[in-house]
Design a protein around this motif. Structure first.
Motif: not given
Length: 689
Positions: A619, A621, A631, A660
């Motif tokens: 991920t 972000t 994200t 997320t």
């Protein structure tokens, strides 16, 4: 059989044939135009899958260890084999036209025409030919006839079998004919095999008549010689019971017990009765009070929205029934009329015990929601038969009375235009009352079709050849729910094979079983719901399996305006590696690697363990000064092969706002940049290092 006086005594059969042909054409047109991708009732795919199986000589599918990846909607999974919860009779009817014409909708048309023609025959037997013609037209024009007959569900086909039974039984009684009696038994037996409870409810008035005639004959004539009614009803019983035996044998083959029906093996608490009712995750306490309330709504909607001319048509049926009762004793057709009238008791009362009538109502006081809004109260489909016949009796009798009064008071030259004008106005009123009732479900189903048309666009744009396509699971791990058109061949060996997109280990097992195919992943952005107004943006992306002793990954994401920092995070098996980025600029490029037993994030000191088959999640972000986030999330299926590592490329990618993880609602559409906010881009490469 009564033959009315008049100038056109031989035209009625031709008119009935025209009505039946028009009904067939109308149903074929609706099935092709309104339901090209099938309806909101996903049971259609069950019958079509079953029909394909029958053409291959299969009663069940054999998927072995991959049964979970290939399990169709409403199929029982049992040790690697899959079998449908429904009996094979409707599917066999669809299979006939699939084999002969390559188009199962031909069966839908034939069933619609056959039902209309048999309603004509029953109407003629109950009253006369003219009433029979009007009854056939009334039946064919009913919104539920048109809509429900246009989908691959069992209700119209079972009604066809029930009507064959009724016609043969009544002709056997009237003509004292054993062949008709035997044919009646075969027809109702086949209907029982198709839908046991439906067949029992339809046959009940005829069974009552049969018991009465047998009892009367035995009292009057004794056993020697065997009275004709006893012989005929014995033949009917033998024919019916032969198919009961076949049904039990079918049960034994599939479920292992003749008394356990496949639908009970699928959901033991889904049958008729009160108390706790359950299917899958849906369960209620089905009480008599709830049953009566639900069925009252269902019958009201049938009377006002799904029958020809709505409440006006039902009022005509009430008049026709009252007329039949008033002339009961003097009519040679009273047996036909009595048994048809009996359906007004057995079908509604029997359906009170079945909780399916509650389930088709999403909200009891809203007829525009739930399955009933799109397909009508289909468990009561058989009620269209007596409604149509008695409505026709009321209409034709009223017309004859009116015509006689007009001719009494006016000369023929004056009476003709009056009657013609009255007929035109009456037909216009009936059409005006029926047209909106037909248009509403047609439009509602057309909205669903538009949604499916958009959803299937990327799949229809590809000519698959030796392909394997992973499909999403919006309603759980079921194929053809909701994507009914994406069905597998019975041998799972067609030019395209569809598999459910599940966890990495299960997806790799499917890939191992099809090593030489072209791989794809079908996905969409948005949430799939039954609401036709909530569409999705689909995509179909090619997949490949990357393999090596070490794989290098590079992920580059775009940074929209007003982002001042970012966090890069790599996660697998509960372990995390991460680092921060200040002033990220317009793009962030993340390097990462996969190797046997581990995944590494360049810029972070510690690797994360990857044991066996795992999902490695990366991920990025992005954070704005006010704390709001965007994200980028990629999920890579990875398998540790000891000295080598494998990964499915490209990973599943999504772009999420404020969270997320956002599932399909954030699916990244690389071919449609306008689907995302300005500055968003997401590129990933995985190559052997």
């Amino acid at each position: 059989m009564n033959r009315p006086s008049g100038r056109w005594p031989d035209r009625e059969p031709l008119l009935a044939a025209v009505v039946a042909a028009l009904a067939a054409v109308a149903v074929f047109a609706v099935a092709s135009v309104v339901f090209p991708y099938h309806s909101v009732n996903h049971d259609e795919a069950v019958y079509l899958q079953q029909a394909a199986m029958l053409l291959e000589g299969q009663l069940q599918l054999h998927a072995g260890d991959l049964a979970g990846a290939f399990r169709p909607w409403f199929f029982v999974e049992d040790g690697g084999r899959l079998y449908p919860k429904y009996a094979p009779v409707p599917a066999a009817m669809y299979a006939v036209s699939m084999a002969l014409f390559g188009e199962p909708r031909v069966t839908l048309a034939a069933v619609a025409g056959g039902n209309a023609l048999l309603v004509y025959v029953l109407g003629t037997m109950a009253f006369d030919r003219r009433i029979g013609v009007v009854a056939a037209a009334t039946f064919a024009a009913a919104p539920m006839t048109l809509v429900t007959s246009s989908v691959f569900l069992p209700y119209a086909p079972t009604t066809l079998l029930n009507l064959l039974f009724a016609v043969c039984y009544l002709r056997g009684v009237r003509r004292r004919n054993r062949r008709y009696a035997a044919a009646a038994g075969l027809a109702i037996g086949l209907a029982f095999f198709a839908r046991p409870y439906t067949a029992v409810l339809f046959a009940a008035p005829f069974v009552v008549h049969a018991l009465w005639t047998v009892g009367s004959a035995l009292r009057e004539e004794g056993l020697r010689p065997l009275p004709g009614p006893v012989e005929r009803n014995a033949l009917t019983a033998v024919g019916g019971l032969s198919f009961v035996g076949l049904t039990l044998a079918y049960n034994a083959v599939l479920t292992g017990s003749p008394l356990v029906f496949p639908f009970a093996a699928f959901a033991p608490m889904d049958g008729p009765g009160f108390g706790r009712r359950r299917i899958l995750e849906h369960a209620i306490e089905y009480t008599p009070a709830l049953a009566l309330e639900a069925n009252a709504h269902v019958l009201r909607y049938l009377a006002t929205r799904w029958f020809t001319a709505g409440a006006l048509g039902v009022a005509c049926a009430a008049c026709g029934l009252a007329l039949a009762v008033s002339r009961w004793r003097g009519s040679e057709n009273r047996v036909t009329r009595a048994t048809l009238a009996g359906l007004f008791l057995t079908v509604p009362l029997g359906n009170v015990f079945f909780w399916g009538n509650f389930n088709i109502l999403a909200t009891m006081d809203d007829p525009t929601d739930g399955l009933i809004a799109s397909l009508g109260p289909f468990y009561h489909f058989d009620l269209l038969v007596p409604l149509s016949i008695f409505a026709a009796a009321g209409v034709v009798t009223g017309w004859r009375w009116l015509a006689a009064r007009v001719r009494e008071r006016a000369s023929p030259p004056a009476a003709r235009p009056v009657l013609a004008a009255t007929l035109i106005v009456s037909l216009a009123l009936a059409g005006a009352a029926t047209a909106p009732l037909v248009a509403e479900p047609i439009e509602r189903n057309a909205d669903y079709t538009a949604k499916y048309e958009t959803a299937y666009e990327p799949i229809e744009a590809v000519d698959f050849d030796e392909a394997l396509v992973f499909v999403p699971t919006p309603y759980g791990e079921w194929q053809n729910h909701p994507f009914q058109s994406l069905r597998n061949d019975p041998g799972f060996d067609g030019s395209v094979v569809y598999a459910l997109d599940r966890d990495p280990g299960e997806d790799f097992a499917v890939l191992d079983a099809y090593p030489d195919r072209n791989y794809y992943r079908y996905a969409y952005r948005g949430e799939w719901t039954p609401d036709p107004d909530e569409g999705v943006a689909p995509k179909l992306e090619p997949l490949s399996v990357r393999s090596g002793d070490r794989l290098a990954g590079e992920t580059t994401v775009g940074v929209p305006a007003n982002v001042d920092r970012a966090t890069v995070r790599l996660e697998a098996g509960g372990e995390v590696a991460e680092y921060g980025v200040d002033d990220p600029g317009e793009r962030i490029t993340v390097d990462w690697t996969l190797e046997p037993g581990a995944a590494r994030l360049e810029g972070s000191d510690s690797p994360v363990d990857v044991e066996g088959t795992e999902e490695v999640v990366l991920t990025v972000t992005l954070v704005q000064p006010d704390g709001s986030t965007l994200t980028y999330r990629q999920e890579t299926a990875v398998r540790d092969e000891g000295e080598r590592v494998e990964a499915i490329a490209p990973p599943e990618r999504s772009v999420c706002t404020l969270v997320t993880q956002c599932g399909s609602e954030g699916t990244y559409l690389s071919e449609n940049p306008d689907a995302h906010r300005e500055g968003v881009s997401f590129e990933t490469r995985i190559e052997p290092a």
